[in-house]
Design an enzyme around this catalytic site. Sequence first.
Site, PDB file in Angstrom:
ATOM      1  N   TYR A 155      80.957   8.775  -7.329  1.00 19.64           N
ATOM      2  CA  TYR A 155      79.880   8.508  -8.304  1.00 19.64           C
ATOM      3  C   TYR A 155      80.502   8.170  -9.661  1.00 19.64           C
ATOM      4  O   TYR A 155      79.953   7.411 -10.453  1.00 19.64           O
ATOM      5  CB  TYR A 155      78.942   9.720  -8.390  1.00 19.64           C
ATOM      6  CG  TYR A 155      77.571   9.395  -8.948  1.00 19.64           C
ATOM      7  CD1 TYR A 155      76.731   8.488  -8.302  1.00 19.64           C
ATOM      8  CD2 TYR A 155      77.107   9.991 -10.115  1.00 19.64           C
ATOM      9  CE1 TYR A 155      75.481   8.183  -8.809  1.00 19.64           C
ATOM     10  CE2 TYR A 155      75.856   9.703 -10.626  1.00 19.64           C
ATOM     11  CZ  TYR A 155      75.045   8.797  -9.960  1.00 19.64           C
ATOM     12  OH  TYR A 155      73.801   8.507 -10.469  1.00 19.64           O
ATOM     13  N   LYS A 162      74.974   9.150 -16.461  1.00 20.77           N
ATOM     14  CA  LYS A 162      73.803  10.024 -16.287  1.00 20.77           C
ATOM     15  C   LYS A 162      73.884  11.230 -17.229  1.00 20.77           C
ATOM     16  O   LYS A 162      72.848  11.716 -17.713  1.00 20.77           O
ATOM     17  CB  LYS A 162      73.680  10.480 -14.828  1.00 20.77           C
ATOM     18  CG  LYS A 162      73.329   9.375 -13.844  1.00 20.77           C
ATOM     19  CD  LYS A 162      72.053   8.647 -14.185  1.00 20.77           C
ATOM     20  CE  LYS A 162      71.599   7.689 -13.078  1.00 20.77           C
ATOM     21  NZ  LYS A 162      70.490   6.817 -13.481  1.00 20.77           N
TER      22      LYS A 162
HETATM   23  P1  NAD Z   1      67.021   0.392  -7.225  1.00 21.45           P
HETATM   24  O1  NAD Z   1      68.063  -0.576  -6.864  1.00 21.45           O
HETATM   25  O2  NAD Z   1      65.692   0.277  -6.566  1.00 21.45           O
HETATM   26  O3  NAD Z   1      66.776   0.385  -8.821  1.00 21.45           O
HETATM   27  C1  NAD Z   1      67.761   0.080  -9.770  1.00 21.45           C
HETATM   28  C2  NAD Z   1      67.122  -0.908 -10.716  1.00 21.45           C
HETATM   29  O4  NAD Z   1      67.972  -1.161 -11.840  1.00 21.45           O
HETATM   30  C3  NAD Z   1      66.850  -2.278 -10.055  1.00 21.45           C
HETATM   31  O5  NAD Z   1      65.488  -2.624 -10.195  1.00 21.45           O
HETATM   32  C4  NAD Z   1      67.705  -3.242 -10.864  1.00 21.45           C
HETATM   33  O6  NAD Z   1      67.141  -4.526 -10.990  1.00 21.45           O
HETATM   34  C5  NAD Z   1      67.748  -2.511 -12.201  1.00 21.45           C
HETATM   35  N1  NAD Z   1      68.814  -3.021 -13.076  1.00 21.45           N
HETATM   36  C6  NAD Z   1      70.154  -3.020 -12.868  1.00 21.45           C
HETATM   37  N2  NAD Z   1      70.776  -3.604 -13.915  1.00 21.45           N
HETATM   38  C7  NAD Z   1      69.804  -3.962 -14.799  1.00 21.45           C
HETATM   39  C8  NAD Z   1      69.799  -4.603 -16.070  1.00 21.45           C
HETATM   40  N3  NAD Z   1      70.939  -4.999 -16.670  1.00 21.45           N
HETATM   41  N4  NAD Z   1      68.606  -4.803 -16.690  1.00 21.45           N
HETATM   42  C9  NAD Z   1      67.450  -4.410 -16.116  1.00 21.45           C
HETATM   43  N5  NAD Z   1      67.380  -3.802 -14.912  1.00 21.45           N
HETATM   44  C10 NAD Z   1      68.550  -3.595 -14.269  1.00 21.45           C
HETATM   45  O7  NAD Z   1      67.645   1.817  -6.930  1.00 21.45           O
HETATM   46  P2  NAD Z   1      67.103   3.298  -7.202  1.00 21.45           P
HETATM   47  O8  NAD Z   1      68.076   4.156  -6.504  1.00 21.45           O
HETATM   48  O9  NAD Z   1      65.665   3.409  -6.909  1.00 21.45           O
HETATM   49  O10 NAD Z   1      67.373   3.474  -8.765  1.00 21.45           O
HETATM   50  C11 NAD Z   1      66.373   3.773  -9.724  1.00 21.45           C
HETATM   51  C12 NAD Z   1      66.907   4.861 -10.644  1.00 21.45           C
HETATM   52  O11 NAD Z   1      66.982   6.088  -9.929  1.00 21.45           O
HETATM   53  C13 NAD Z   1      68.310   4.587 -11.196  1.00 21.45           C
HETATM   54  O12 NAD Z   1      68.386   5.056 -12.526  1.00 21.45           O
HETATM   55  C14 NAD Z   1      69.161   5.456 -10.296  1.00 21.45           C
HETATM   56  O13 NAD Z   1      70.400   5.816 -10.890  1.00 21.45           O
HETATM   57  C15 NAD Z   1      68.253   6.654 -10.156  1.00 21.45           C
HETATM   58  N6  NAD Z   1      68.562   7.584  -9.068  1.00 21.45           N
HETATM   59  C16 NAD Z   1      68.779   7.129  -7.798  1.00 21.45           C
HETATM   60  C17 NAD Z   1      69.066   8.042  -6.783  1.00 21.45           C
HETATM   61  C18 NAD Z   1      69.323   7.570  -5.384  1.00 21.45           C
HETATM   62  O14 NAD Z   1      69.901   8.324  -4.596  1.00 21.45           O
HETATM   63  N7  NAD Z   1      68.887   6.396  -4.998  1.00 21.45           N
HETATM   64  C19 NAD Z   1      69.138   9.403  -7.071  1.00 21.45           C
HETATM   65  C20 NAD Z   1      68.899   9.837  -8.364  1.00 21.45           C
HETATM   66  C21 NAD Z   1      68.619   8.919  -9.363  1.00 21.45           C
END
Ligand code: NAD
Length: 268
Positions: A155, A162
Amino acid sequence: MGLMTGKKGVIFGVSNKRGIAYAIAEKLFHEGADIAFTYAGDIMKDRVEPLAAEMQSKLCISCDVNNEAEIKEVFNQCRAVYGTIDFIIHAVAFANREDLTGNFSDTSFEGWNLALGVSAYSLIPMARYAKDMMNDGGSIVALSYLGSERSVPNYNVMGVAKAALEANVRYLASEFGPRGIRVNSLSAGPIKTLAAKGIDGFDILLKVNAARSPMKRNVTLDEVGNAGLYLCSDLSSGVSGETHHVDCGYHSVATTKADALIIGVQAD
Ligand code: NAD
């Protein structure tokens, strides 16, 4: 009447139906929220516009969060369409693939800046441009992960991003609190999304989390969606500056009985 009836807001980070932002948007929409969507680039436009239309969105706009002028324009447009808003969801994260594998000590300055800029700093201009158009009782929610508090294999720089994001949340909570605006982190357990695929060894992480969490399973998108609804709605009206874990209890565990097997000693 729904929990979000009469509330309007913007979600950054919807990608597709398997993403966390969509799961939260769906819950907010079903409780009556009016939601603006943003997308990063033309490929995402084609994916996000139909989802926004499904939720009868009045605004779906391009925004690369690396570009502060585009963030500002999102809020200008929100003001023109909605007048005031009640919630912001920050569900945006990005790091170079090479920074999500191998040794943390190999992280480059450019990789660090990119990951922290997109995934953490971007919350600050969002809050700044939204400040004078957010209603009393408003809520800002940022998506985080336990890699901010503890080291997680691969990570790496995203864990640092984060940690910065969660600190941003606490400082913004302090600044915005007197105006009745709450700011919280939603720390979700691992879910297989588009972004998660970029983390080396993510399938192993999922298995380990399920095995070691008190609930012996991984969290679902539906559960994270519900938690997002809770944090955006008046149900959490007394909650601010919090890192709210929605991970089947995984964050609370130091050692499990199964760990003894790994090092070959007998559990009691
Ligand atoms: P996801 O790929 O659906 O979402 C990530 C989003 O970030 C995408 O829509 C992408 O277009 C956007 N993005 C990336 N670079 C960008 C930029 N420069 N400008 C605008 N948008 C941009 O994946 P997800 O896992 O649903 O992620 C959503 C959030 O949840 C993130 O912050 C991620 O770190 C967090 N998260 C994810 C998990 C997991 O296990 N999937 C766990 C905890 C937190």
